[in-house]
Design a protein around this motif. Structure first.
Motif, PDB file in Angstrom:
ATOM      1  N   SER A   1       0.839  -1.198   0.000  1.00 37.12           N
ATOM      2  CA  SER A   1       0.000   0.000   0.000  1.00 37.12           C
ATOM      3  C   SER A   1       0.876   1.251   0.000  1.00 37.12           C
ATOM      4  O   SER A   1       0.595   2.220  -0.704  1.00 37.12           O
ATOM      5  CB  SER A   1      -0.913   0.016   1.217  1.00 37.12           C
TER       6      SER A   1
ATOM      7  N   GLU B   1       8.687   7.850  -5.270  1.00 35.14           N
ATOM      8  CA  GLU B   1       7.861   9.057  -5.399  1.00 35.14           C
ATOM      9  C   GLU B   1       8.517  10.098  -6.298  1.00 35.14           C
ATOM     10  O   GLU B   1       7.841  10.850  -6.989  1.00 35.14           O
ATOM     11  CB  GLU B   1       7.497   9.653  -4.037  1.00 35.14           C
TER      12      GLU B   1
ATOM     13  N   PHE C   1       3.805   1.549  -1.215  1.00 35.72           N
ATOM     14  CA  PHE C   1       4.387   1.698  -2.545  1.00 35.72           C
ATOM     15  C   PHE C   1       3.367   2.298  -3.523  1.00 35.72           C
ATOM     16  O   PHE C   1       3.713   3.102  -4.388  1.00 35.72           O
ATOM     17  CB  PHE C   1       4.895   0.349  -3.066  1.00 35.72           C
ATOM     18  N   TYR C   2       2.132   1.919  -3.349  1.00 37.97           N
ATOM     19  CA  TYR C   2       1.083   2.472  -4.214  1.00 37.97           C
ATOM     20  C   TYR C   2       1.025   3.997  -4.086  1.00 37.97           C
ATOM     21  O   TYR C   2       0.994   4.722  -5.078  1.00 37.97           O
ATOM     22  CB  TYR C   2      -0.257   1.844  -3.848  1.00 37.97           C
ATOM     23  N   PHE C   3       1.051   4.480  -2.855  1.00 40.78           N
ATOM     24  CA  PHE C   3       1.083   5.936  -2.632  1.00 40.78           C
ATOM     25  C   PHE C   3       2.326   6.547  -3.283  1.00 40.78           C
ATOM     26  O   PHE C   3       2.250   7.559  -3.977  1.00 40.78           O
ATOM     27  CB  PHE C   3       1.131   6.247  -1.129  1.00 40.78           C
ATOM     28  N   GLN C   4       3.475   5.935  -3.007  1.00 49.54           N
ATOM     29  CA  GLN C   4       4.732   6.497  -3.520  1.00 49.54           C
ATOM     30  C   GLN C   4       4.751   6.522  -5.042  1.00 49.54           C
ATOM     31  O   GLN C   4       5.234   7.475  -5.645  1.00 49.54           O
ATOM     32  CB  GLN C   4       5.926   5.683  -3.006  1.00 49.54           C
ATOM     33  N   SER C   5       4.203   5.489  -5.647  1.00 46.58           N
ATOM     34  CA  SER C   5       4.197   5.433  -7.110  1.00 46.58           C
ATOM     35  C   SER C   5       3.301   6.517  -7.701  1.00 46.58           C
ATOM     36  O   SER C   5       3.275   6.718  -8.907  1.00 46.58           O
ATOM     37  CB  SER C   5       3.723   4.062  -7.581  1.00 46.58           C
ATOM     38  N   ARG C   6       2.566   7.206  -6.839  1.00 47.35           N
ATOM     39  CA  ARG C   6       1.734   8.325  -7.291  1.00 47.35           C
ATOM     40  C   ARG C   6       2.306   9.659  -6.828  1.00 47.35           C
ATOM     41  O   ARG C   6       1.608  10.658  -6.743  1.00 47.35           O
ATOM     42  CB  ARG C   6       0.304   8.156  -6.775  1.00 47.35           C
ATOM     43  N   GLY C   7       3.578   9.628  -6.455  1.00 49.09           N
ATOM     44  CA  GLY C   7       4.268  10.880  -6.132  1.00 49.09           C
ATOM     45  C   GLY C   7       4.166  11.322  -4.688  1.00 49.09           C
ATOM     46  O   GLY C   7       4.668  12.375  -4.306  1.00 49.09           O
ATOM     47  N   ILE C   8       3.490  10.522  -3.857  1.00 44.95           N
ATOM     48  CA  ILE C   8       3.279  10.913  -2.462  1.00 44.95           C
ATOM     49  C   ILE C   8       4.453  10.411  -1.616  1.00 44.95           C
ATOM     50  O   ILE C   8       4.810   9.231  -1.687  1.00 44.95           O
ATOM     51  CB  ILE C   8       1.944  10.335  -1.954  1.00 44.95           C
ATOM     52  N   ASP C   9       5.066  11.307  -0.833  1.00 39.26           N
ATOM     53  CA  ASP C   9       6.254  10.893  -0.078  1.00 39.26           C
ATOM     54  C   ASP C   9       5.884   9.910   1.021  1.00 39.26           C
ATOM     55  O   ASP C   9       4.736   9.808   1.432  1.00 39.26           O
ATOM     56  CB  ASP C   9       6.974  12.112   0.519  1.00 39.26           C
ATOM     57  N   ARG C  10       6.896   9.203   1.473  1.00 37.81           N
ATOM     58  CA  ARG C  10       6.696   8.095   2.398  1.00 37.81           C
ATOM     59  C   ARG C  10       5.985   8.521   3.693  1.00 37.81           C
ATOM     60  O   ARG C  10       5.064   7.852   4.162  1.00 37.81           O
ATOM     61  CB  ARG C  10       8.064   7.481   2.713  1.00 37.81           C
TER      62      ARG C  10
ATOM     63  N   ALA D   1       7.826   9.139  -9.845  1.00 37.05           N
ATOM     64  CA  ALA D   1       6.461   9.522 -10.225  1.00 37.05           C
ATOM     65  C   ALA D   1       6.392  11.015 -10.538  1.00 37.05           C
ATOM     66  O   ALA D   1       5.785  11.427 -11.515  1.00 37.05           O
ATOM     67  CB  ALA D   1       5.492   9.168  -9.104  1.00 37.05           C
ATOM     68  N   ARG D   2       7.048  11.806  -9.700  1.00 36.44           N
ATOM     69  CA  ARG D   2       7.013  13.259  -9.922  1.00 36.44           C
ATOM     70  C   ARG D   2       7.737  13.641 -11.199  1.00 36.44           C
ATOM     71  O   ARG D   2       7.372  14.599 -11.880  1.00 36.44           O
ATOM     72  CB  ARG D   2       7.643  13.979  -8.731  1.00 36.44           C
TER      73      ARG D   2
END
Ligand SMILES: Nc1ncnc2c1ncn2[C@@H]1O[C@H](COP(=O)(O)OP(=O)(O)O)[C@@H](O)[C@H]1O
Ligand SMILES: [Mg+2]
Lengths: 442, 250
Positions: free
Chosen positions: A382, B78, A384-393, B81-82
């Motif tokens: 989960s 991230e 990784f899913y966030f991170q793969s959308r540009g959201i930091d850890r 992605a950016r």
């Protein structure tokens, strides 16, 4: 630090007060019971993980808390739920200026024990202390042994209450530590339907030990939707008993949110006394810092054809400690029971501790039951899913925590309650180091 | 067509739990190109996609990947992605309790901030998200639900396309976006993808079947088997594969 025995002696003094409710039979019985009981210690099975340190280190039981409060601050605290009938108790005492329930008072739905008429007195004497025998619990015995006031909520046959009833228990004490006690009896006559919101709250640092009992008795086909928010300051201690009796075809649904505090203990006991009754217990508890929270749930399936669904989620971090004990007890004659219980926890810190114990005791042979518990950290996939959308850890972690808790909160069947819960959750998360991004997201 | 590649994969070897899964993959994608990667189950298609997106479970043993001229492996997921890499997952995870809208907004905010763009205010963002939903034939309520929570297979895949549309990546990797879709949903998803095709964007379409390639027409087709590209060609290769089956290239 006192010994448990000294604590008991202190408590004993609270029982010796004269009650003004001389028609009430329970106090004498509870006092006798109290005398027989010991304060729990580590050796007491049901209190194994919950030491009474907070009570032993304070002098809560030396005096009863006063009912004075800063009214405008209190009004802000209690007034966020829109159109409701509201009773506000400050340190266990009804505060008339903050309360407004005259409609339901006039209809005889909400009555203070001190105003009860003969029929109501009879009902209280017949019902109070029967969903749960005080001899099983020393704090219940203390509470019922010193009743000087209480609330009866009584829904007449087929009565459908339009507005929710909000009970606020506000704890406040700047000075000396003190005891606050309260109790409510809910009686839903056949076919009635009620929505009840219990909000346990505080103003600032709270040097109070709150000892509360809620007893619920639902007659045939009665319904109660019960929301409980325990959002007090972490300095407070709170022991709470919720005891429910369900007759034929009745329907009880609880949704709870609880923050930890110096000591917090919730006992929930549900008795199925009539067939085709249903009970849902949804709860989410959170503890941080050095807080403590203990949830003890017990479902007594004593008759056939009743169902229960229990889902409790725990969020535990920092050096806090949480306990979950959930028991389903299916008696020999309770055939065709379907009962499920699950406790899912997020344990985020190495210093934090969780003791979870789901229990299933089955003496009938034709039942469908399940129980389980899990303890996890945040899911890598989960994150990784966030991170793969540009959201930091860090934000991803915060959002996952929010989601974990929110999954229960969004099931509260009242939008205003959800808003209030989310607002207070944002404050709760605000000072958890790892999660300080969270509150900016909503 | 521009002369600098968008993505350059050279002799990439990657492993999971000590087991080598990618056995020396080389692939160059220039802006504007659409590459299809086909291969039987277990050939390493998802592994390649995940390595490019930065999943930690996969260990890069050797080889290099440059993205827009920079070493991709120096970037956190991230950051990739950016910078413009987008992976539409074969199996998108469910995140109960976090609304799709909240998730999309956090994502778009993070990416826009990195690209030097202003954060979209909530109403503007909602409007934009709703428009994309409409194009993808997703009901607006869809935005209020938990991320992928209880979504059908087709909804999950369209949700990935929705995210892609909002994030406007420069290189999109679609991992079996067609699997589990009926023909109508497939067309809707393909239209969503085609709407994003332009001179600058690169696209890698991973698929088991050639069916999707009728709708998203590739410039190149590569066949992956046992972690290696065993054959490359134009779009006719996909048709040939369809006819002869994967046993043909093994
Ligand atoms: N996380 C993992 N752990 C262990 N083995 C894995 C993992 N991911 C993939 N594999 C293995 O790697 C091989 C390639 O898998 P994958 O990349 O998913 O193939 P494809 O997407 O082409 O079907 C398979 O044998 C699979 O079992
Ligand atoms: Mg795959």
């Amino acid at each position: 630090m006192m010994t448990p025995n000294e604590l008991k002696q202190q408590a004993q003094q609270r029982l010796q007060q004269q009650t003004s409710l001389e028609w009430l039979s329970l106090p004498a019985k509870a006092q006798a019971t109290f005398a027989e009981l010991d304060m729990p210690t580590r050796k007491t099975e049901a209190w194994k993980y919950t030491p009474l340190t907070a009570l032993l280190n304070n002098t809560y039981l030396e005096q009863t808390a006063e009912g004075a409060v800063d009214e405008s601050a209190a009004a802000d605290r209690v007034g966020q739920l829109g159109d409701v009938s509201r009773l506000v108790f400050v340190n266990g005492r009804l505060h008339p200026n903050l309360s407004s329930y005259s409609d339901l008072e006039n209809q005889g739905v909400i009555t203070l024990f001190s105003n009860a008429n003969d029929a109501q007195r009879e009902l209280i004497n017949a019902e109070l202390g029967t969903a749960f025998e005080p001899q099983q619990h020393v704090f219940a015995a203390l509470n019922y042994g010193s009743i000087d006031e209480g609330v009866l909520i009584q829904a007449p046959t087929d009565f459908k209450v339009q507005q929710p009833i909000q009970l606020v228990y506000l704890s406040t004490s700047e000075g000396q530590s003190a005891l606050a006690q309260s109790r409510v009896l809910v009686y839903g006559a056949a076919g009635s339907s009620l929505e009840l919101i219990e909000q346990y709250d505080s103003l600032g640092d709270t040097n109070v030990f709150h000892n509360h009992m809620t007893e619920i008795s639902l007659q045939a086909n009665a319904r109660l939707t019960h929301m409980r928010l325990q959002m007090e300051h972490e300095s407070l201690s709170h022991v709470n008993g919720l005891h429910v009796k369900l007759a034929d075809g009745s329907h009880y649904e609880q949704h709870a949110l609880a923050f930890g505090s110096a000591l917090k203990r919730n006992d929930i006991n549900v008795n199925f006394n009539g067939s085709n009754a249903y009970c849902r217990l949804n709860g989410v508890f959170l503890s941080k810092h050095k807080q403590h929270i203990d949830n003890h749930l017990n479902l007594e399936h004593g008759v056939p054809h009743c169902n229960s669904d229990t889902v409790y989620k725990g969020f535990i971090t920092d050096s806090s400690r949480a306990v979950f004990n959930g028991r389903i007890h299916i008696h020999k004659h309770a055939q065709k029971t379907e009962a499920h219980l699950n406790n899912k926890n997020l344990l985020l810190s190495k210093q934090a501790e969780l003791d979870t114990k789901p229990e299933l005791e089955i003496y009938a042979d034709d039942v469908k039951c399940s129980h389980g518990a899990s303890i996890g950290k945040l899911d890598d996939k989960s994150l990784f899913y966030f991170q793969s959308r540009g959201i930091d850890r860090a934000t991803a972690e915060a959002m996952l925590c929010l989601g974990f808790v929110n999954e229960m909160v969004e099931q509260f069947p009242n939008e205003a309650v959800i808003d209030l819960a989310r607002q207070r959750l944002a404050e709760f998360f605000n000072d958890v180091d790892k999660l300080n991004h969270l509150w900016t997201l909503e | 067509m521009s002369k600098t590649p968008l993505l350059e994969v050279k002799d990439l070897v990657a492993a999971v739990d000590g087991k080598t899964i990618l056995n020396g993959i080389s692939l160059t994608v220039y802006p504007g190109e659409v590459h299809a990667i086909m291969g039987p189950n277990g050939s390493g298609k998802s592994t390649l996609s995940n390595v490019l997106a930065g999943r930690e479970d996969y260990e890069v043993v050797s080889g290099s990947v440059t993205f827009k001229g920079n070493n991709l492996f120096e970037l956190e997921p991230e950051e990739r992605a950016r910078e413009g890499i987008f992976l539409a997952f074969q199996y998108p995870v469910e995140i109960p309790g976090v609304s799709n809208m909240q998730f999309l907004k956090a994502s778009v905010d993070a990416v826009r901030k990195h690209r030097g763009l202003e954060e979209l205010d909530a109403p503007t963002f909602m409007k934009l998200a709703r428009e994309h939903c409409k194009e993808l034939k997703l009901k607006p309520e869809f935005l209020k639900r938990g991320v992928n929570e209880g979504f059908s297979g087709g909804e999950k895949k369209r949700n990935e396309i929705l995210q892609m549309a909002l994030l406007e990546p420069s290189l999109a990797l679609l991992d079996e976006t067609d699997s589990g879709l009926d023909i109508d949903a497939l067309q809707v998803a393909a239209e969503g993808v085609n709407a994003l095709r332009n001179e600058e964007r690169g696209l890698i379409v991973v698929t088991h079947y050639q069916r999707l390639l009728n709708y998203i027409v590739p410039d190149y087709v590569h066949v992956l088997a046992d972690g290696k590209i065993v054959k490359s060609g134009g779009r006719e290769l996909a048709l040939e594969l369809e006819e002869k089956g994967y046993s043909w290239i093994q």
